[in-house]
Design an enzyme around this catalytic site. Structure first.
Site, mmCIF file in Angstrom:
data_model
loop_
_atom_site.group_PDB
_atom_site.id
_atom_site.type_symbol
_atom_site.label_atom_id
_atom_site.label_comp_id
_atom_site.label_asym_id
_atom_site.label_seq_id
_atom_site.Cartn_x
_atom_site.Cartn_y
_atom_site.Cartn_z
ATOM 1 N NE ARG A 96 45.024 90.088 69.467
ATOM 2 C CZ ARG A 96 45.686 89.140 68.808
ATOM 3 N NH1 ARG A 96 45.764 89.157 67.509
ATOM 4 N NH2 ARG A 96 46.273 88.167 69.468
ATOM 5 C CE LYS A 146 43.304 84.513 67.721
ATOM 6 N NZ LYS A 146 43.466 84.244 69.152
ATOM 7 N NE ARG A 152 53.419 83.260 70.012
ATOM 8 C CZ ARG A 152 52.189 83.537 69.595
ATOM 9 N NH1 ARG A 152 51.639 82.857 68.616
ATOM 10 N NH2 ARG A 152 51.500 84.506 70.166
ATOM 11 N NE ARG A 158 50.965 79.780 71.509
ATOM 12 C CZ ARG A 158 49.906 80.442 71.025
ATOM 13 N NH1 ARG A 158 49.134 79.897 70.119
ATOM 14 N NH2 ARG A 158 49.618 81.644 71.462
ATOM 15 N NE ARG A 164 49.621 86.920 73.602
ATOM 16 C CZ ARG A 164 49.833 85.625 73.416
ATOM 17 N NH1 ARG A 164 50.490 84.925 74.318
ATOM 18 N NH2 ARG A 164 49.389 85.060 72.338
HETATM 19 P P1 AMP Z 1 48.809 86.575 67.816
HETATM 20 O O1 AMP Z 1 49.802 85.653 67.205
HETATM 21 O O2 AMP Z 1 47.568 86.744 66.990
HETATM 22 O O3 AMP Z 1 48.496 86.214 69.250
HETATM 23 O O4 AMP Z 1 49.488 88.031 67.850
HETATM 24 C C1 AMP Z 1 50.713 88.254 68.537
HETATM 25 C C2 AMP Z 1 50.844 89.704 68.959
HETATM 26 O O5 AMP Z 1 50.804 90.573 67.799
HETATM 27 C C3 AMP Z 1 49.744 90.231 69.854
HETATM 28 O O6 AMP Z 1 49.947 89.885 71.219
HETATM 29 C C4 AMP Z 1 49.865 91.739 69.605
HETATM 30 O O7 AMP Z 1 50.997 92.265 70.260
HETATM 31 C C5 AMP Z 1 50.133 91.797 68.115
HETATM 32 N N1 AMP Z 1 48.864 91.835 67.322
HETATM 33 C C6 AMP Z 1 48.410 90.863 66.481
HETATM 34 N N2 AMP Z 1 47.233 91.211 65.933
HETATM 35 C C7 AMP Z 1 46.919 92.432 66.444
HETATM 36 C C8 AMP Z 1 45.811 93.308 66.281
HETATM 37 N N3 AMP Z 1 44.772 93.006 65.473
HETATM 38 N N4 AMP Z 1 45.824 94.477 66.968
HETATM 39 C C9 AMP Z 1 46.854 94.808 67.772
HETATM 40 N N5 AMP Z 1 47.920 94.014 67.977
HETATM 41 C C10 AMP Z 1 47.965 92.828 67.323
#
Ligand code: AMP
Length: 187
Positions: free
Chosen positions: A84, A10, A129, A123, A140
């Site tokens: 999400r 993404k 990360r 990753r 996740r």
């Molecule tokens: P990502 O980099 O998009 O995988 O986001 C990393 C982390 O941020 C996720 O595992 C959640 O803990 C938090 N997060 C990001 N976007 C959202 C969202 N739309 N709703 C809730 N938590 C989020």
């Protein structure tokens, strides 16, 4: 909007699209990681959730994202990592109605689960990360299957879903998305 499970590419694709379309990339993950790195009150509050791979409460993330989209005005953006959950998607739809702005397209990146696990584990090793450890990867993916992936049908029903094979090489995926976006604009 770019949608798909963790590890589907993404952020990479959203960055490529934002650059090529010359619009801002709005990534909730990047935004939250920045807050954590800077040790802001929000960052301190959300750090444990990010570390465990848990989602923030819908109300909180909706407030953060809608404030950000409000600043973008009508110039357009590529949204990555939001919504999400169904509640977040509905909040975004209310925002669209109240501003008169509408999503042009939702890019769905499809990648099979074994490949996602492989990419996320890799990753975690290479990019530092902390949420890409085996336990949080599992969590996740579980949250994604339960809450986020069902949004695919929500946007398909709206007629704006572009189903993309995210297992192809990165430049091919970008090219495919641009091609499909052009097609969607024509139709
Ligand atoms: P990502 O980099 O998009 O995988 O986001 C990393 C982390 O941020 C996720 O595992 C959640 O803990 C938090 N997060 C990001 N976007 C959202 C969202 N739309 N709703 C809730 N938590 C989020």
């Amino acid at each position: 909007m770019v949608l798909g499970p963790p590890g589907a590419g993404k952020s990479t694709q959203a960055e490529n699209l934002a650059r090529l379309l010359a619009v801002p990339h709005v990534s909730t993950g990047n935004l939250l990681r920045r807050e954590v790195a800077e040790g802001t009150p929000l960052g301190r509050r959300v750090a444990p959730l990010l570390a465990k791979g848990e989602l923030l409460a819908d109300d909180l993330i909706v407030e953060i994202v809608l404030a950000r989209l409000g600043e973008m005005g009508r110039s357009g953006f590529v949204l990555d990592g939001f919504p999400r959950t169904q509640a977040q998607a509905e909040a975004l739809e209310r925002w669209e109605r109240s501003t008169g702005l509408a999503l042009d397209a939702v890019v769905w990146l499809e990648v099979a689960r074994p490949e996602l696990v492989r990419r996320l584990t890799e990753r975690g090793r290479s990019q530092d990360r902390p949420d890409d450890t085996s336990e949080t990867v599992r969590r996740r993916l579980e949250l994604d299957a339960e809450l986020t992936s069902p949004l695919k049908d929500f946007y398909r029903a709206r007629g704006i879903l572009l189903d993309i094979d995210g297992s192809l090489p990165e430049p091919d995926v970008t090219e495919l998305i641009l091609e499909r976006l052009r097609g969607a604009r024509r139709s």
